[in-house]
Design a protein around this motif. Structure first.
Motif, PDB file in Angstrom:
ATOM      1  N   ASN A 194     -19.893  68.119   4.027  1.00 15.18           N
ATOM      2  CA  ASN A 194     -20.820  68.437   2.953  1.00 15.18           C
ATOM      3  C   ASN A 194     -20.532  67.649   1.680  1.00 15.18           C
ATOM      4  OD1 ASN A 194     -23.113  69.689   2.205  1.00 15.18           O
ATOM      5  ND2 ASN A 194     -22.329  71.771   2.489  1.00 15.18           N
ATOM      6  N   ASP A 195     -20.182  66.391   1.848  1.00 22.82           N
ATOM      7  CA  ASP A 195     -19.850  65.534   0.721  1.00 22.82           C
ATOM      8  C   ASP A 195     -20.838  64.364   0.706  1.00 22.82           C
ATOM      9  OD1 ASP A 195     -18.781  63.831  -1.126  1.00 22.82           O
ATOM     10  OD2 ASP A 195     -16.717  63.994  -0.412  1.00 22.82           O
ATOM     11  N   LEU A 196     -21.973  64.577   0.015  1.00 19.98           N
ATOM     12  CA  LEU A 196     -23.044  63.589   0.023  1.00 19.98           C
ATOM     13  C   LEU A 196     -22.568  62.251  -0.535  1.00 19.98           C
ATOM     14  CD1 LEU A 196     -26.027  62.883   0.505  1.00 19.98           C
ATOM     15  CD2 LEU A 196     -26.531  63.796  -1.771  1.00 19.98           C
ATOM     16  N   ARG A 197     -21.750  62.300  -1.593  1.00 25.33           N
ATOM     17  CA  ARG A 197     -21.286  61.049  -2.196  1.00 25.33           C
ATOM     18  C   ARG A 197     -20.471  60.227  -1.188  1.00 25.33           C
ATOM     19  NH1 ARG A 197     -21.250  59.694  -7.724  1.00 25.33           N
ATOM     20  NH2 ARG A 197     -21.478  61.832  -8.411  1.00 25.33           N
ATOM     21  N   GLN A 198     -19.642  60.922  -0.413  1.00 26.99           N
ATOM     22  CA  GLN A 198     -18.845  60.244   0.610  1.00 26.99           C
ATOM     23  C   GLN A 198     -19.757  59.616   1.676  1.00 26.99           C
ATOM     24  OE1 GLN A 198     -15.373  59.790   0.980  1.00 26.99           O
ATOM     25  NE2 GLN A 198     -16.175  58.462   2.606  1.00 26.99           N
ATOM     26  N   ASP A 199     -20.787  60.359   2.077  1.00 28.79           N
ATOM     27  CA  ASP A 199     -21.706  59.833   3.098  1.00 28.79           C
ATOM     28  C   ASP A 199     -22.458  58.610   2.566  1.00 28.79           C
ATOM     29  OD1 ASP A 199     -20.885  61.863   4.723  1.00 28.79           O
ATOM     30  OD2 ASP A 199     -22.637  63.132   4.369  1.00 28.79           O
ATOM     31  N   ILE A 200     -22.840  58.669   1.294  1.00 25.27           N
ATOM     32  CA  ILE A 200     -23.524  57.515   0.702  1.00 25.27           C
ATOM     33  C   ILE A 200     -22.566  56.329   0.639  1.00 25.27           C
ATOM     34  CG2 ILE A 200     -24.578  56.621  -1.425  1.00 25.27           C
ATOM     35  CD1 ILE A 200     -25.849  59.345  -1.824  1.00 25.27           C
ATOM     36  N   ALA A 201     -21.306  56.610   0.334  1.00 19.77           N
ATOM     37  CA  ALA A 201     -20.297  55.542   0.319  1.00 19.77           C
ATOM     38  C   ALA A 201     -20.215  54.882   1.697  1.00 19.77           C
ATOM     39  CB  ALA A 201     -18.937  56.096  -0.103  1.00 19.77           C
ATOM     40  N   ASN A 202     -20.249  55.683   2.751  1.00 24.39           N
ATOM     41  CA  ASN A 202     -20.209  55.141   4.115  1.00 24.39           C
ATOM     42  C   ASN A 202     -21.408  54.259   4.411  1.00 24.39           C
ATOM     43  OD1 ASN A 202     -17.841  56.299   4.956  1.00 24.39           O
ATOM     44  ND2 ASN A 202     -18.819  58.138   5.775  1.00 24.39           N
ATOM     45  N   ILE A 203     -22.549  54.648   3.883  1.00 22.81           N
ATOM     46  CA  ILE A 203     -23.790  53.957   4.243  1.00 22.81           C
ATOM     47  C   ILE A 203     -24.094  52.800   3.304  1.00 22.81           C
ATOM     48  CG2 ILE A 203     -26.294  54.248   4.446  1.00 22.81           C
ATOM     49  CD1 ILE A 203     -25.675  57.130   5.447  1.00 22.81           C
TER      50      ILE A 203
END
Ligand code: ADP
Ligand code: MG
Length: 322
Positions: A194-203
């Motif tokens: 549930n860490d949107l910023r982390q997911d955006i970092a991945n993408i």
């Protein structure tokens, strides 16, 4: 019925990415916390989606592959109050009409079932061991509709479309761990924490993600949350605005324009953000039953939402020094 199935399939299943979208949405509706997507040769040879969701009961397999059969709505009233991603009961029937499908599923960790469908026909069903959840493999997509095959673009384009839809589904569901592989190579992996910023970092990259501003605003009818890029350091185009309406990734010209309007200013006209914008609203205010792919929606109070989006974004950006 085979012909009607093929015709209807064309509306829902245009390309390998449509298979990926429909299967993943089913996994999300089944309450999965882990979804794994593997594909081979741009998804034409095979797409497999495995989840740890509710599974399908043995005696429900046939129904799951029957057109317009859905376990998600029961009454006409439900049709105006949709809280699941699926509801039309078309995807599995459509996919099975134009490919070979193997499903292995279990609603507990005890008994499971394996079934094989091909060109709308069930070829086999047998008991099989399976962890709780569902694994669906779609092979030789469009093997019986050669015209559809010809209409596909280059392998590279089809792969990009698969990656794009999985990226957006992952951004819309940061509480679900997604893994995507192409010919065994990992293209995306999110952790489901549930860490949107982390997911955006991945993408989209860590540097960009770290500079994004938080969106958070609400009105009596709408709740807006998300992250939006820093206008001073971002060059983008309108393709990187992900709109999620009650968890559904949608395309909507006017809402996108409202976001762009909030992002722009006299100092920086015609800039496009990289943004993930989540809108929560009463399902009664939205009609999803506009198109078979459900990416278009009709909204009541759309102007109110447009205004709220524009002001939410300009306010979020003002809070950080320009
Ligand atoms: P819809 O999603 O509109 O109901 P589908 O054709 O996509 O229609 O799926 C038909 C039915 O199969 C669903 O209503 C659901 O009951 C079942 N189903 C499909 N995929 C899954 C899954 N991954 N886990 C659990 N149930 C599933
Ligand atoms: Mg579905």
């Amino acid at each position: 019925p085979e012909l009607t199935n093929q015709i209807a399939a064309g509306e829902v299943i245009e390309r390998p990415a449509s298979v990926v979208k429909e299967l993943c949405e089913n996994s999300l509706d089944a309450g999965s916390t882990r979804i794994r997507i593997d594909f081979i040769d741009a998804g034409l040879k095979q797409v497999t989606v495995q989840d740890n969701g509710s599974g399908i009961a043995k005696d429900q397999i046939d129904l799951a592959f029957t057109r317009h059969a859905t376990s998600k709505i029961a009454t006409e009233r439900d049709l105006f109050n949709i809280s699941t991603l699926g509801f039309r009961g078309e995807a599995l029937a459509s996919i099975a009409a134009v490919s070979h499908v193997e499903v292995v599923t279990s609603s507990d960790n005890l008994g499971g079932v394996r079934a094989v469908f091909s060109g709308s026909e069930k070829k086999l069903q047998e008991d099989a061991a399976s962890p709780k959840g569902t694994k669906i493999s779609v092979s030789d997509l469009f093997f019986n509709t050669p015209a559809r095959l010809k209409y596909l673009r280059s392998e590279r384009t089809e792969i990009l479309k698969i990656v794009d839809i999985v990226n957006r589904l992952a951004l819309g569901h940061p509480d679900v761990a997604f893994t995507l592989t192409n010919n065994g190579k990992v293209l995306l992996k999110t952790n489901g924490r549930n860490d949107l910023r982390q997911d955006i970092a991945n993408i989209y990259g860590r540097q960009l993600a770290e500079k994004m501003d938080v969106l958070k605003n609400s009105s009596p009818d709408f709740k807006i949350t998300g992250l939006i890029s820093d206008p001073n350091t971002t060059r983008s185009n309108r393709n990187f605005i992900s709109l999620l309406l009650n968890g559904r990734y949608i395309k909507n010209y006017r809402l996108t324009q409202a976001i762009i309007a909030g992002y722009g200013s006299k100092l920086r006209p015609r800039r496009y953000p990289i943004a993930v914008v989540k809108i929560e609203l009463d399902p009664l205010l939205v009609d999803v039953n506009v198109h078979p792919t459900k990416q278009e929606v009709r909204l009541s109070k759309e102007q109110e939402l447009e205004r709220l989006l524009t002001t939410s974004i300009s306010e979020a950006l003002e809070k950080t020094p320009q």
